[in-house]
Design an enzyme around this catalytic site. Sequence first.
Site, PDB file in Angstrom:
ATOM      1  N   GLU A  63       8.681   1.407  -8.897  1.00 40.69           N
ATOM      2  CA  GLU A  63       9.095   2.749  -8.479  1.00 40.69           C
ATOM      3  C   GLU A  63       8.923   2.895  -6.979  1.00 40.69           C
ATOM      4  OE1 GLU A  63       8.624   7.164  -7.702  1.00 40.69           O
ATOM      5  OE2 GLU A  63       7.284   5.536  -7.230  1.00 40.69           O
ATOM      6  N   GLU A  64       7.837   2.337  -6.471  1.00 43.22           N
ATOM      7  CA  GLU A  64       7.501   2.515  -5.052  1.00 43.22           C
ATOM      8  C   GLU A  64       8.443   1.740  -4.141  1.00 43.22           C
ATOM      9  OE1 GLU A  64       5.570   4.723  -4.209  1.00 43.22           O
ATOM     10  OE2 GLU A  64       4.031   5.047  -5.735  1.00 43.22           O
ATOM     11  N   HIS A  85      -0.901   7.270  -1.593  1.00 44.60           N
ATOM     12  CA  HIS A  85      -0.637   6.033  -0.838  1.00 44.60           C
ATOM     13  C   HIS A  85      -1.734   5.714   0.187  1.00 44.60           C
ATOM     14  CE1 HIS A  85       3.946   6.146  -1.867  1.00 44.60           C
ATOM     15  NE2 HIS A  85       3.178   6.458  -2.883  1.00 44.60           N
TER      16      HIS A  85
END
Lengths: 366, 345, 360
Positions: free
Chosen positions: A214-215, A328
């Site tokens: 996803e990132e 993050h």
Amino acid sequence: MNDVEGALEPRLTIGSEQLALLEQLSNTIGVSGHEDAVRSLVIEKIRSRVDDLQVDTMGNVLAACRGTTAERVKVMLAAHMDEVGFIITADEGGGLYRIERVGGLVTNWLAGKVVSVGRETLPGFIGTVPIHLLDESDRGRAVSMKQLRVNLGAQGAGRVSLGEVGTYATRFKVSSNTIFGKALDDRLGVATLIELINHAPANIDLLAAFTVQEELGLRGAGIAAYKMTPDLAIAVDSTPAYDLPVWDGSENTRWNSRLDDGPAIYVADRGTISDPRLVRHLVQAAEATGLPYQLRQPGGGGTDAGAIHRQRDGIPSVSVSVPGRYAHTPVMVARISDWQATVNLLYLALQRMDRTILDRSDDDYR
Amino acid sequence: MTIVDSLNGDTVENIKGLLRELVQIPAPAGHEGRVRQAIQEIITPHVDSIKVDALGNLIARKGRKAADGRHILLSAHMDEIGVIATHIDANGFVRFTSVGALFLRYLPGGHVRFLDGARGLVGVNIEPGQTKFPSMEQMFLDVGASNRQDCPVQVGDLAVFDRPMLEIGNRVVGKSLDNRTGVAVLIEVIRSLGESPHTFTFVFSVQEELSRQGAMTAAFASDAEMAIAVDVTTSGDTPQAARMAVSLGGGPAIKVRDQGMIADARIVRWMADSAEQAGIPHQYEVLELGTTDAQMIQVAREGIPSGCLSIPLRYLHSPAEMVDLNDLAQTYALLTRLLTGKAAF
Amino acid sequence: MATDPTMLNLNEYLTAMLSLPGIPGNEAPVRDMLARVWSPFVDEVSSSRLGSLHAIKHGGGAEPRRRVMVTAHMDGVGMMVTEIIDGFIRFTDVGSLDARVLPGQEVTVHGRRDVPGVIVDPGERLLPADLDGRAAPMRYLFIDTGLTPDALTAAVQVGDPISYALQPLALDGDWLLGHTLDNRASLAAISICLEQLRDVPHDWDVWCVATVQEETTHAGAMTSAYTIQPDMAIVLDVTYGRTGENHDPSTFPLGEGPTLGIGPNIHPVLHQRFKRLAGDLEIPYQIEVLPGNSLTDAHALQVVAGGIPCMVIGIPLLNMHTPVEVAAVKDIQQTGYLVARWIEALGKNIVEPLLAEEPA
């Protein structure tokens, strides 16, 4: 007495068992493209609870819990297993390695941290030039990736290979209602899906996708949705809470989401306008059951819904996120109460779903 | 320039009437319900079948394919750019962000209307000595509230530009002419379509202003053999405009390429040949910034050869976009000819 | 090498010490622990007026006995609460910190109770636009404790000390990572020295001193030296470690022995004698040039009262003043061993050359 309709419906609780699961998930390393350890853990937890379980070519875990009533709507829930981190790009000898980031790792938090690296999760650190040895002009200058080295110690030479990944070695911690941990984006979502699988409603087919990468641009969720062909989809993620004071004391107008305000329902993000019918369904479920919710501040950011809604001939999609500060970075901060409300909002909203949810009437979510 | 003889004299009036109605319906990307309903009411009597798909595209079928006929998909997007509320401040001002590619330079002083009818204007704060154009963070919507409690708007509410259509000479000025002009022309084509060897899928698509998800998913669901998007393009005929060989009044622009696609060469030739044979003025479009539904349709499933007929437009994505009525009529004429004649291949 | 590390479990002891807070002016937890650890090895333990720890081991020489002061500071860099706003803490540093390593660090706020927290950078959107690629300065950082605003103000007030809370970590190759190795590494070396001297006769009185407030003003060292009036002071402190690319001459590789300082704060005879002793004992050492202010307690000690001849011994340390300070355990052991042998060798003939104009 509580006169809110549905206030007496059974609720799910985040207790020590759920927190232990989240702790295990948070402490596991699963940098994008290397989700193996998280995947194994997920499979171990859900294997006995699902009717169908597959791992696809990219590594997405696709699970199904089929309902029992007639005319069930097929609901895809997606939570991504991967997290941001770094990748080893050069071995400079002496236990020193150069790195590049994987995903949107916030680089100005890297210096001076303890990290875990490679398949063996070796302990290491990211060093820095002592402030005493800095030229005046270098003080305060942001540290670039080029300057950073991962140091594995005197015997660290040759211990990891190029292409191996790593991330922060932060240990999960709970302090009353608050959770501290790495990768809560999106292990909170992963844990939520596992909890919903454990309490799968009978009125729907629950299609749970634990997605990869996803990132790196929502890469896993698209192919998962293509395969699952759901009638609608909900991405379950974690969204940043920027609910901190502004430097000059002015009103914070860019908070994105806030801790303690409950699950954040998306109306719009960078590239996705949530399906208004699904937004409305979630809002109504929350209001009918007295659960807190917030509308995430529209704007940037994105979730797996961005890839899912454009698959095949279109899949109505929405996102629900647990608010969390400092995404993050080495440590995120989230609330147990927000997580519990998110689990319950999904749990109760799913129980209220039938085909009429997809009737087109108007597009205003209110 | 005059309208070619074959045109029904009412065509321009018809299109103008449609436009006047369509531009006042707010339909920011992702919330196209109201304009879709209006279009559906108008075209339902003129098509064989009609439906709304999962994302909200309006999809109509018409015609039965003859031996030398083709299945042609036509797409015009219904949505428009807008703003969405992100924060209501203590004094009742609304902070916002864009839905679609909003140009900040067009915002200050503009009026907006929310889906539920609330109205506001765009205010801006400029620091003393500031030379840069203000950022979105320096702008706000004044909706007539004086505190958070009496503000009629809440976070997540959407709004579009609010301005009535205006006629200036042979030109029309208004909000959302991108792409209500394309929609109006396509509706008029559908309403007046005569005998044709082809079968048609008409898509009034959603979310073009985001990343063309509507066209993408509608094309996936279709088995069309070729496709034409009907949209607008910018022009190079204003003072100091970026160089571009498209002018208002020069007739429909046949897209050769844009930022996102290279139009199928056979379709380009088909459009050009048809226009020349009919004496319809036309121009060629090479657009360096921007793209259309055709970009997505072209690569759906195993691929659908696609082109685009563009209506020249000035002041794109402003509350006062401008088109030339002759261009609308000529686009109508060329499109009608394309759909009733022999196909590109 | 002839050290015997089995007597005191150095790793365990250091790890325990590295888990303690001790910012300048709030060194009590470290002092209490050191007092416990040192007591069995010395004759007297006391505290100075400012809070430095004095541990005295009497020598066997005739009265009046000479005194050697072996000193290391026990404060570590830390932070302090400057403002509480909307449930977040603003802070400043006590001792110099590089703000760029702070975001993400786990800390303990020592309020009415100890409150765990994490240092955070509020991010671009909440910071001034003109930072232009510079890291957020400390005044814009916050500590997030996860507490509600009310709970936070009930537990914490302006002026409360804040310390790093990162757990120490053993790395491959005998390296130890932890906050405040500056200067707990040196305190560990003194512990080893005392252990080495346990049943060893020596002439001089040994004053082991753990000083306060080195990171700010050297207040502890100055005042203790005035009390003790030693004939000689050996200052143990950390020095800059070297990694791969960094060949700054003021840095030293880990694991290659302590550094012997030379420069205006150091008596040249002491330097020469230490070098000779290390050579005789085959203890590896490195030479560290300390021009001008040595940035150690020696700078202050040298000019206390009538002047004190000083020696500075350094333990190479990576990432100084960050929570990921790293030292080689071997360097710490060798430092303790070298100082013990020095004390053992102290006889009558050392003081005279120290008073001479020229080194012998």
